[in-house]
Design a protein around this motif. Structure first.
Motif, PDB file in Angstrom:
ATOM      1  N   MET A   1       0.588  -5.577  10.115  1.00  0.00           N
ATOM      2  CA  MET A   1       0.478  -5.709  11.507  1.00  0.00           C
ATOM      3  C   MET A   1      -0.452  -6.820  11.897  1.00  0.00           C
ATOM      4  N   ARG A   2      -0.409  -7.427  12.809  1.00  0.00           N
ATOM      5  CA  ARG A   2      -1.279  -8.406  13.388  1.00  0.00           C
ATOM      6  C   ARG A   2      -2.090  -7.836  14.317  1.00  0.00           C
ATOM      7  N   PHE A   3      -3.570  -8.060  14.203  1.00  0.00           N
ATOM      8  CA  PHE A   3      -4.556  -7.670  15.181  1.00  0.00           C
ATOM      9  C   PHE A   3      -5.353  -8.592  15.857  1.00  0.00           C
ATOM     10  N   PRO A   4      -5.563  -8.508  17.192  1.00  0.00           N
ATOM     11  CA  PRO A   4      -6.465  -9.834  17.715  1.00  0.00           C
ATOM     12  C   PRO A   4      -7.688 -10.103  17.303  1.00  0.00           C
ATOM     13  N   GLY A   5      -7.718 -11.473  16.646  1.00  0.00           N
ATOM     14  CA  GLY A   5      -8.976 -11.792  16.064  1.00  0.00           C
ATOM     15  C   GLY A   5      -9.166 -11.420  14.449  1.00  0.00           C
ATOM     16  N   LEU A   6      -8.398 -10.745  14.191  1.00  0.00           N
ATOM     17  CA  LEU A   6      -8.599 -10.380  12.593  1.00  0.00           C
ATOM     18  C   LEU A   6      -7.137 -10.940  11.710  1.00  0.00           C
ATOM     19  N   GLY A   7      -6.297 -11.144  12.416  1.00  0.00           N
ATOM     20  CA  GLY A   7      -4.980 -11.820  11.803  1.00  0.00           C
ATOM     21  C   GLY A   7      -4.353 -10.560  11.344  1.00  0.00           C
ATOM     22  N   GLU A   8      -3.787 -10.817  10.310  1.00  0.00           N
ATOM     23  CA  GLU A   8      -2.641  -9.805   9.496  1.00  0.00           C
ATOM     24  C   GLU A   8      -3.555  -8.968   8.756  1.00  0.00           C
ATOM     25  N   VAL A   9      -3.304  -7.696   9.068  1.00  0.00           N
ATOM     26  CA  VAL A   9      -3.839  -6.483   8.334  1.00  0.00           C
ATOM     27  C   VAL A   9      -2.593  -5.826   7.705  1.00  0.00           C
ATOM     28  N   LEU A  10      -2.824  -5.447   6.004  1.00  0.00           N
ATOM     29  CA  LEU A  10      -1.844  -4.812   5.434  1.00  0.00           C
ATOM     30  C   LEU A  10      -2.260  -3.522   5.203  1.00  0.00           C
ATOM     31  N   PHE A  11      -1.407  -2.592   5.738  1.00  0.00           N
ATOM     32  CA  PHE A  11      -1.823  -1.056   5.678  1.00  0.00           C
ATOM     33  C   PHE A  11      -1.187  -0.288   4.474  1.00  0.00           C
ATOM     34  N   PHE A  12      -1.913   0.520   4.080  1.00  0.00           N
ATOM     35  CA  PHE A  12      -1.635   1.689   3.059  1.00  0.00           C
ATOM     36  C   PHE A  12      -1.525   2.983   3.500  1.00  0.00           C
ATOM     37  N   ALA A  13      -0.561   3.765   2.991  1.00  0.00           N
ATOM     38  CA  ALA A  13      -0.546   5.308   3.356  1.00  0.00           C
ATOM     39  C   ALA A  13      -0.351   6.127   2.275  1.00  0.00           C
ATOM     40  N   THR A  14      -0.852   5.638   1.095  1.00  0.00           N
ATOM     41  CA  THR A  14      -0.818   6.610  -0.162  1.00  0.00           C
ATOM     42  C   THR A  14      -2.110   6.874  -0.610  1.00  0.00           C
ATOM     43  N   ALA A  15      -2.343   8.060  -1.382  1.00  0.00           N
ATOM     44  CA  ALA A  15      -3.563   8.230  -1.944  1.00  0.00           C
ATOM     45  C   ALA A  15      -4.055   7.154  -3.034  1.00  0.00           C
ATOM     46  N   GLU A  16      -3.132   6.561  -3.578  1.00  0.00           N
ATOM     47  CA  GLU A  16      -3.464   5.283  -4.464  1.00  0.00           C
ATOM     48  C   GLU A  16      -4.005   4.295  -3.746  1.00  0.00           C
ATOM     49  N   GLY A  17      -3.478   3.931  -2.666  1.00  0.00           N
ATOM     50  CA  GLY A  17      -3.820   2.687  -1.787  1.00  0.00           C
ATOM     51  C   GLY A  17      -5.239   3.160  -1.330  1.00  0.00           C
ATOM     52  N   ALA A  18      -5.376   4.353  -0.781  1.00  0.00           N
ATOM     53  CA  ALA A  18      -6.637   4.934  -0.099  1.00  0.00           C
ATOM     54  C   ALA A  18      -7.644   4.820  -1.191  1.00  0.00           C
ATOM     55  N   ARG A  19      -7.341   5.231  -2.399  1.00  0.00           N
ATOM     56  CA  ARG A  19      -8.328   5.207  -3.416  1.00  0.00           C
ATOM     57  C   ARG A  19      -8.994   3.796  -3.832  1.00  0.00           C
ATOM     58  N   ASP A  20      -7.959   2.864  -3.924  1.00  0.00           N
ATOM     59  CA  ASP A  20      -8.309   1.738  -4.231  1.00  0.00           C
ATOM     60  C   ASP A  20      -9.322   0.910  -3.147  1.00  0.00           C
ATOM     61  N   ILE A  21      -8.987   1.322  -1.901  1.00  0.00           N
ATOM     62  CA  ILE A  21      -9.718   0.821  -0.900  1.00  0.00           C
ATOM     63  C   ILE A  21     -10.962   1.411  -0.664  1.00  0.00           C
ATOM     64  N   LEU A  22     -11.213   2.648  -0.799  1.00  0.00           N
ATOM     65  CA  LEU A  22     -12.328   3.360  -0.537  1.00  0.00           C
ATOM     66  C   LEU A  22     -13.403   3.239  -1.766  1.00  0.00           C
ATOM     67  N   THR A  23     -12.935   3.043  -3.105  1.00  0.00           N
ATOM     68  CA  THR A  23     -13.644   2.866  -4.159  1.00  0.00           C
ATOM     69  C   THR A  23     -13.995   1.442  -4.479  1.00  0.00           C
TER      70      THR A  23
END
Length: 399
Positions: free
Chosen positions: A1-23
């Motif tokens: 998705m694109r957000f004003p000022g931030l550009g493109e954001v790549l979102f994840f919705a799995t525990a694996e993705g959340a783990r990689d981002i939060l750690t």
């Protein structure tokens, strides 16, 4: 998705993705800027800081919200809830959203700022409400609208209300420092605190952090309180079980530790995460759920998608508090307060505030819902997602 000022954001919705981002270590990512809430909270807000500045500020701001200090706050939370419902009797309606806003705002003013005088609390409440209402979605998301046209317009109003709140905060800070007795509320503990180099927070930084606690803590907690009361009174089995459990709680401190009520709150936050996205801007390459991301990319967790992922949750669309009475989900399956080194410092406080507020209301009033048809939707307003319409409960009796 694109957000004003931030550009493109790549979102994840799995525990694996959340783990990689939060750690991901702090050296590999930072808070994504610009942030739409900066006009309200200020550039020194903990939400906006990164790196060493974030670590130092967090070391000063975290201690007042530790669990062992909750006993100093729960009585004030119960008092705020009692004040809000004091005049209600049989046949009256409890407007849940309005009551939740008033309770959580009063809690911040009493517990965080340490304002005890009723007239002064009213002044804080008035100015804060005006400031938060002036931060419209368009003004927050479209920076070029932030223009002062001869002292008029939406931006001029926001700046004026922010200045009024800052004057109140400065008076409170000066009074505390002048008295030499800082007190045991959050402001007092912060005034006594220093970072690991012995530095206290300067006045500008302190005001930004207090505004952050006001905006972030008040808006999100009021939304969660409204949703929790909605779900409790929509399901008679849940309502009766909460009432039966509350019978064993003699004090606000007892209410804060009730397991089933706690599970109701956790399920509310699963179904309605008040800030629905977690974002990081990468400062170094990072692989997230097998996807190679580059420095400069913005990655995020879509919390509603994570919290409704059928690979993680059984029957995810059902409101079922009992799912939180068994083994706890991992912090990468369930993350209503974010996670990692940027996890919300007020998570424990928020849970106690919700439990004590709900418990105090339900121990005082017998409430019923007469709602028919579809429940309200979650819609974005300010920094949180809120019910799309007011939720009304009928007062059957005072207990």
């Amino acid at each position: 998705m694109r957000f004003p000022g931030l550009g493109e954001v790549l979102f994840f919705a799995t525990a694996e993705g959340a783990r990689d981002i939060l750690t991901a270590p702090s050296a590999q990512c930072r808070a994504p800027l610009p942030n739409p809430i900066e006009p309200v909270v200020g550039p020194n807000s903990l939400i906006l800081l990164s790196g060493e500045a974030h670590r130092r500020a967090r070391s000063v701001l975290t201690p007042p919200f530790r669990g062992e200090l909750m006993r100093h706050y729960v009585d004030l939370i119960a008092e705020a809830a009692c004040d809000q419902i004091a005049t209600l009797g049989p046949g009256d309606r409890l407007l849940v959203g309005e009551a939740a806003q008033n309770i959580t705002l009063d809690v911040v003013i009493r517990v965080v700022f340490g304002v005890t005088d009723r007239a002064r609390r009213s002044e804080y409440s008035r100015v804060t409400t005006q400031l938060l209402r002036s931060g419209s979605a368009m003004l927050m998301l479209v920076p070029w609208l932030r223009r002062d046209v001869a002292g008029r317009g939406p931006w001029a109003r926001l700046v004026a209300f922010r200045a009024q709140l800052d004057r109140l905060l400065s008076e409170q800070i000066d009074e505390r420092r002048g008295s030499g007795e800082h007190g045991s509320d959050v402001l007092g503990l912060i005034l006594d605190a220093t970072d690991d180099e012995g530095n206290v927070l300067g006045d500008d930084v302190l005001r930004d952090q207090l505004r952050t606690m006001l905006a972030a803590g008040h808006e999100t907690s009021s939304t969660s309180l409204a949703w929790a009361l909605h779900h409790i009174h929509r399901d008679d089995g849940i309502r009766v079980r909460v009432i039966d459990e509350l019978a064993s709680a003699a004090t606000p401190a007892d209410i804060a530790t009730l397991p089933y009520l706690g599970a109701v709150i956790q399920e509310t936050l699963r179904v309605h995460p008040t800030v629905p996205i977690v974002l990081r801007r990468l400062t170094a390459p990072l692989t997230v759920a097998g996807v190679a991301c580059s420095a400069g990319d913005v990655v995020g967790i879509a919390l509603p998608a994570l919290h409704f992922n059928p690979d993680i949750w059984t029957d995810p669309t059902a409101f079922n508090p009992e799912r939180f009475l068994g083994p706890k989900p991992s912090p990468f399956q369930y993350a209503p307060f974010g996670g990692g080194y940027r996890r919300c410092i007020g998570a424990t406080f928020a849970h106690s505030e919700l439990a004590v507020s709900i418990g105090t209301i339900m121990k005082t009033l017998d409430l019923r819902s007469h709602e028919q048809g579809k429940p309200p939707r979650a819609v974005p307003r300010g920094i949180a997602t809120k019910p799309s319409r007011e939720i009304a409960l009928e007062v059957i009796a005072r207990r």
